[in-house]
Design a protein around this motif. Structure first.
Motif, mmCIF file in Angstrom:
data_model
loop_
_atom_site.group_PDB
_atom_site.id
_atom_site.type_symbol
_atom_site.label_atom_id
_atom_site.label_comp_id
_atom_site.label_asym_id
_atom_site.label_seq_id
_atom_site.Cartn_x
_atom_site.Cartn_y
_atom_site.Cartn_z
ATOM 1 N N GLY A 95 0.734 -1.103 -0.039
ATOM 2 C CA GLY A 95 -0.259 -0.608 0.094
ATOM 3 C C GLY A 95 0.818 1.282 0.304
ATOM 4 N N LYS A 96 2.080 1.238 0.189
ATOM 5 C CA LYS A 96 2.595 2.410 -0.723
ATOM 6 C C LYS A 96 2.765 3.101 -1.550
ATOM 7 C CE LYS A 96 5.543 1.788 4.332
ATOM 8 N NZ LYS A 96 6.518 1.561 5.571
ATOM 9 N N PHE A 101 0.918 7.462 0.075
ATOM 10 C CA PHE A 101 1.741 7.821 0.791
ATOM 11 C C PHE A 101 3.273 8.387 0.561
ATOM 12 C CE2 PHE A 101 6.095 5.831 2.069
ATOM 13 C CZ PHE A 101 5.704 4.926 3.226
ATOM 14 N N GLN A 102 3.307 8.326 -0.837
ATOM 15 C CA GLN A 102 4.816 9.140 -1.539
ATOM 16 C C GLN A 102 4.911 10.266 -1.380
ATOM 17 O OE1 GLN A 102 7.075 7.349 -3.355
ATOM 18 N NE2 GLN A 102 6.096 5.390 -1.856
ATOM 19 N N TRP A 131 -6.184 7.753 5.025
ATOM 20 C CA TRP A 131 -5.870 6.522 3.733
ATOM 21 C C TRP A 131 -5.246 6.386 4.151
ATOM 22 C CZ3 TRP A 131 -5.256 4.610 -1.599
ATOM 23 C CH2 TRP A 131 -5.314 3.303 -1.515
ATOM 24 N N ARG A 132 -4.347 5.489 5.378
ATOM 25 C CA ARG A 132 -2.721 5.280 5.678
ATOM 26 C C ARG A 132 -2.845 4.247 4.398
ATOM 27 N NH1 ARG A 132 -2.126 4.222 11.477
ATOM 28 N NH2 ARG A 132 -2.794 2.355 11.371
ATOM 29 N N HIS A 133 -1.307 3.851 4.402
ATOM 30 C CA HIS A 133 -0.589 2.625 3.223
ATOM 31 C C HIS A 133 -1.434 0.839 3.641
ATOM 32 C CE1 HIS A 133 2.670 1.960 6.710
ATOM 33 N NE2 HIS A 133 2.704 0.627 5.995
ATOM 34 N N ASP A 134 -1.539 1.086 5.188
ATOM 35 C CA ASP A 134 -2.223 -0.308 5.869
ATOM 36 C C ASP A 134 -3.183 -0.505 4.867
ATOM 37 O OD1 ASP A 134 -2.764 1.575 7.043
ATOM 38 O OD2 ASP A 134 -2.885 0.113 9.260
ATOM 39 N N ARG A 135 -4.226 0.097 5.060
ATOM 40 C CA ARG A 135 -5.816 0.246 4.581
ATOM 41 C C ARG A 135 -5.494 0.789 2.735
ATOM 42 N NH1 ARG A 135 -10.160 2.408 8.297
ATOM 43 N NH2 ARG A 135 -9.706 1.911 10.174
ATOM 44 N N PHE A 139 -6.916 -2.760 -0.095
ATOM 45 C CA PHE A 139 -7.196 -2.338 -0.882
ATOM 46 C C PHE A 139 -6.826 -2.374 -1.986
ATOM 47 C CE2 PHE A 139 -8.446 0.658 -4.344
ATOM 48 C CZ PHE A 139 -10.225 0.470 -4.254
ATOM 49 N N ILE A 140 -5.012 -2.329 -2.816
ATOM 50 C CA ILE A 140 -4.707 -2.902 -3.374
ATOM 51 C C ILE A 140 -4.204 -4.129 -4.043
ATOM 52 C CG2 ILE A 140 -2.458 -2.678 -4.432
ATOM 53 C CD1 ILE A 140 -2.378 0.408 -3.595
ATOM 54 N N LEU A 141 -4.275 -4.740 -2.896
ATOM 55 C CA LEU A 141 -3.946 -6.164 -3.348
ATOM 56 C C LEU A 141 -5.099 -7.532 -2.977
ATOM 57 C CD1 LEU A 141 -1.774 -8.392 -2.757
ATOM 58 C CD2 LEU A 141 -2.551 -8.910 0.153
ATOM 59 N N ALA A 142 -6.100 -6.280 -2.721
ATOM 60 C CA ALA A 142 -7.479 -7.617 -3.178
ATOM 61 C C ALA A 142 -7.639 -7.306 -4.674
ATOM 62 C CB ALA A 142 -8.684 -6.972 -2.827
#
Length: 1001
Positions: A95-96, A101-102, A131-135, A139-142
């Protein structure tokens, strides 16, 4: 599917559809800023590989055999679990790879923009914090997994592991509606995110994301929570100082990550437990403890050997029967049979942890001498445990590391909360022989392979708090042993049952110990474990568990193939190692103070006169009062009749140092074989104590005088009476007698109890327990006669009664406990019938209220125990609490604030023992332990005003003292706190209100 690899030291694209822009982006995305990675930016792919490499080491050197086997089943075959586990840990930070995040590090953001990845600066800056990088990772991995063809159920349990790796599990992880399409990026961003996960997967040896998909069984929710904790563990290690930055994509490789991970693991001194044990033979008891097992202990070992699957053992046996040794031997059997790699032993209090710590270390030394030094002691006062001090060899540690936490980016940071975490590694040096320092950081203590701690440590694992997965990860893979489980009240029991659900589902072997467990409590604990093992919302056994004898061992498990719960009991009528002890029960009424502000003194002269008469020829008496105020008042009264060297006082409001010394002295004088420790049993001694002497306090008293308490606790107190064999006793105390006081009976037979006793125990339980006592108790000689059962009741004979004047202990323990807890409306037809009915109604409402209050804090809410994934687990969470707040979370009521007592004024301060502090209270290293030995917990009534206390000025820069509240006493050791007099007396401890002593010493 596109593919990227290193060719001749350069990052090049070799897959179909490859673009140089994606390669450039992978070489720009940062995972750690230069400031947080040793001066050189660490690329995101590098950090993900570092974490995966750490996970491989965790698998090889840390995980229990049972955990490895379960993940092999999930992955789809023996040997496949390791790769899946490493992938789950390493993919956590995908999620980074988002604008959200960037943009946060200007230098890194400029490089990312230069690589062709753009975002609207102002818009992203406004919404990124939502919307932190963990959430974002979840989202992205799903999305990536869906595109790779993964099944929906598998995606459903995987994405929460990523979305929750900073401590909480949300129900959904998408960006805010108003920011959709901006925070996650579009166009090239989506390609880069897919490429990142794909390239990471290939670096681990997979043929892309599709081939990672597990082909076995779906993991239980408990297994998912365990895995989540291990993801956090791997991330935190890979975020530490042993992993410097790599900013050149050409230098990023899995081989390099593995080298870094191995060096880091060795430098941290981390390792697992005993590995895979061989099942011990029948000689295990002699080998470990030097004794042949008693018949009751053999029954426990047989129950452990007969279990076909990991399950629950409930061991009920008399005080002094050797339940702990039986439990440790059973834990060794269960670990060998079911692949556990360590043990957690939970005790009811800090004081009971200390002797257990030594016992567990000696047991482990019999298995492997190297294991004895790897036992962590987890409670807030461990620094005063002599064995812990010797093991950890003070010194050599970076003081700031003691309170290090981990920030949003997985980096170590100082604890910015006021009030320190109970588990902080306050004194572990790098040259220690004890557990690795890393394990003893905040929230990590249970990860240590061998742990002795308060039961709170386990109960925290059942709370909906941040990073709860670390606590659960520290329990799964071990054998869990809990002593004195009867001591859990209705509030604590909610957390205990919730934890048993999770442990049952995780197939963790659990051993529960008690001498006085009510049948209903036994049933509830067994059904909680089985409901978890069967993954059901609720489970009720077809019939009540019946214990027809004592000792009793109850076994519960789920059949391995049918997953059908099974529970069985085995009992023994004549298995105790010694014959029943006929204890004469006497009663002594006293005038009762019905207001808490006036608790002590009314019955002190009666007790003092009784002790003078009974100990006229010598002997050792234990007097247990239900409150500190009553104990202090009695000791003052006894001081008029007995010399100081014949009196001792023990309660929870002594300073830490004084309480530790007093406890050790009592154990040395009245413990088993005092001569072997260089102590003679005193000719005459009176120990006045509170509930601290109620359990796991191995002293032998010739005579017991006790305030009335619920019968199970009363029986625990009786367990200190004539406890040891071979003790020479004066004639007047040669047979065991207990005198019960702390109550009164008015005209007509109505009962009165001290207000504080009713507040602690409830009128309902006290009334029923008094009925049981009166059914067997004559009046103490010289005391106002108490009515017999017949005299106290309008219908003679209806009160529970045994042989008049005698309790056969331990044989009658189940019967006596059942008479109070398991017989409805036992007082019907007596003068107490209406009183019982009213008290029962109030008690029932209170119990339901306390259970409901705990339910709001439990890890799983009602109706959610059959959910298949961790999504939404933290919805409505209570947040992160520390210090006394965390303790109060799993214990009902206010715990009180801990303060450090100092003496003096703004010009000059000393410790409680008189050692001088420097200017502004600065503490020299050689004075620190003496200062902290002056810590004491204030009564709950001072919580609000004590919260305003602060450290002395000279403590603010100290790594430990900056979290401590100072209570400054004047030269006479007095002060006012909220307008109430407070003082400290070496003889009495902390004294408040009307009991203020006349002298400071």
């Amino acid at each position: 599917m596109m593919r990227y690899q290193l060719v001749s030291g350069q990052a090049q694209c070799v897959g179909e559809g490859c673009s140089p822009e994606v390669v450039a982006a992978l070489g720009a995305l940062w995972g750690k800023s230069a400031e947080k990675a040793g001066g050189v930016m660490n690329l995101l792919l590098s950090h993900m590989l570092d974490t995966a490499a750490v996970a491989e080491v965790v698998w090889d050197r840390f995980l229990a055999p049972s955990t490895k086997a379960s993940w092999d089943e999930v992955a789809g075959g023996v040997g496949r679990g390791r790769g899946l586990f490493a992938w789950l840990c390493g993919v956590h930070d995908c999620g980074k790879a988002t604008p959200a995040f960037q943009w946060q590090w200007a230098v890194g953001a400029a490089g990312v923009r230069a690589a062709g990845l753009a975002w609207p600066e102002a818009f992203v800056a406004k919404w990124a914090r939502w919307w932190r990088h963990d959430r974002a990772g979840g989202f992205i991995l799903a999305r990536v997994l869906r595109e790779a063809g993964w099944g929906a159920k598998k995606i459903g349990w995987v994405w929460p592991l990523v979305a929750g790796h900073h401590g909480t599990f949300a129900g959904e992880c998408g960006p805010p509606e108003k920011a959709r399409g901006q925070l996650e990026g579009g166009g090239l961003w989506a390609q880069v995110q897919t490429a990142l996960v794909d390239e990471f997967s290939r670096a681990l040896g997979f043929d892309g994301v599709t081939s990672v998909e597990p082909q076995g069984t779906l993991p239980s929710r408990a297994a998912q929570l365990h895995a989540s904790g291990l993801v956090v563990m791997a991330d935190w290690i890979a975020s530490g100082p042993h992993f410097g930055g790599i900013s050149d994509l050409a230098k990023v490789s899995m081989g390099g990550a593995r080298e870094r991970a191995g060096r880091a693991w060795d430098a941290l001194g981390l390792h697992g437990g005993w590995g895979r044990l061989a099942e011990p033979d029948d000689a295990v008891f002699v080998d470990r403890f030097g004794d042949d097992p008693r018949l009751s202990q053999q029954m426990v070992l047989k129950a452990a050997r007969d279990m076909p699957a990991p399950g629950l053992l409930v061991v009920e046996a008399p005080m002094g029967e050797g339940k702990t040794k039986a439990a440790l031997a059973a834990a060794e059997v269960l670990a060998a049979r079911f692949g556990a790699d360590g043990v957690f032993v939970g005790m009811p209090t800090q004081a009971t942890c200390d002797p257990m710590y030594g016992q567990v270390r000696r047991w482990l030394e019999g298995i492997d001498p190297d294991l004895a030094g790897q036992v962590a002691l987890l409670h807030g006062k461990r620094r005063f445990n002599k064995e812990w001090q010797a093991l950890t060899e003070l010194g050599g540690m970076d003081p700031d590391a003691a309170f290090a936490g981990v920030d949003e980016y997985g980096m170590e940071r100082g604890n910015d909360s006021f009030g320190m975490d109970e588990e902080c590694c306050e004194e572990i040096g790098s040259g220690r022989r004890g557990p690795a320092q890393w394990f003893l950081g905040p929230k990590r203590g249970l990860l240590c392979p061998f742990v002795v701690g308060t039961i709170d440590q386990l109960l925290f694992a059942a709370t909906r708090t941040k990073h709860v997965m670390l606590r659960m990860a520290g329990l799964v893979g071990k054998v869990v042993v809990l002593d004195e489980v009867h001591a859990a009240d209705v509030y604590m029991s909610q957390f205990l049952k919730e934890c048993l659900r999770w442990l049952g589902q995780a197939r963790v072997p659990v051993v529960l110990l008690s001498a006085t467990l009510a049948a209903g409590q036994r049933q509830a604990l067994v059904e909680a474990y089985l409901s978890g093992a069967a993954s059901r919302e609720e489970y009720a056994l077809d019939e009540p568990l019946r214990a027809e004898g004592y000792p009793c061992v109850t076994s519960a498990w789920c059949e391995p193939r049918e997953n059908e719960p099974v529970a069985t009991t085995r009992t023994g009528h004549a298995l105790s190692w010694r014959a029943d002890l006929p204890v004469t029960v006497e009663v002594m009424r006293e005038p009762v103070a019905t207001e808490q502000a006036n608790e002590g003194g009314a019955g002190d002269e009666l007790v003092a006169g009784l002790l003078a008469e009974r100990l006229s020829e010598g002997g050792c008496a234990l007097v247990i009062r239900n409150t500190v105020a009553r104990a202090q008042s009695l000791l003052t009264a006894l001081g008029e009749r007995f010399p100081p060297d014949e009196l001792r006082l023990l309660h929870a409001r002594f300073s830490d140092g004084h309480r530790a010394d007093a406890t050790a002295e009592c154990l040395n004088l009245l413990g088993p074989q005092p001569r072997e420790r260089g102590h003679e049993r005193p000719k005459k001694l009176i120990v006045v104590a509170t509930q601290v002497a109620e359990q796991s306090f191995d002293v032998d008293a010739d005579l017991l005088v006790t305030d009335l308490a619920p019968v199970d606790l009363l029986l625990q107190r009786i367990g200190r009476l004539h406890r040891h064999e071979g003790v020479e006793r004066p004639a007047r105390v040669s047979s065991p007698h207990v005198v019960v006081t702390g109550y009164d009976l008015q005209d007509g037979g109505s009962a009165e109890f001290p207000a504080a006793a009713e507040a602690i125990y409830s009128r309902y339980l006290l009334l029923r327990s008094l009925a049981v006592v009166l059914g067997a108790a004559p009046a103490a000689p010289g005391a106002a006669p108490a009515p017999t059962a017949a005299e106290a009741a309008s219908a003679p004979g209806v009160l529970p009664a045994g042989p008049v004047g005698t309790w056969e202990i331990p044989g009658r323990v189940p019967e006596l406990v059942g008479a109070v807890y398991d017989v409805p409306t036992a007082l019907a037809g007596t003068v107490w019938e209406a009183d019982e009915e009213k008290a029962l109604s109030f008690w029932t409402r209170k119990q339901l209220s306390r259970a409901d209050e705990a339910a709001g804090l439990l890890l799983t809410r009602r109706g959610e125990h059959e959910r298949p994934t961790l999504a939404g687990l933290h919805d409505g969470a209570v947040g992160t609490r520390s210090g006394t707040q965390a303790e109060a979370l799993v214990r009902d009521g206010e715990m009180g604030v801990e303060v450090v007592l100092v003496v003096g004024d703004e010009e000059r301060w000393t410790t409680l023992n008189g050692r001088v502090l420097g200017p502004n209270g600065v503490v020299a290293d050689e004075v620190l332990d003496d200062l902290l030995s002056g810590a004491v917990r204030l009564p709950a009534k001072f919580t609000a005003v004590a919260a305003e206390l602060r450290p002395l000025p000279g403590w603010l820069q100290h790594p430990w003292l900056r979290y401590s509240r100072a209570l400054v006493l004047d030269g006479e050791r007095r002060t006012l706190l909220g307008g109430i007099p407070v003082s400290y007396d070496d003889r009495l401890g902390l004294v408040t209100g009307a009991g203020h002593p006349q002298t400071g010493r």
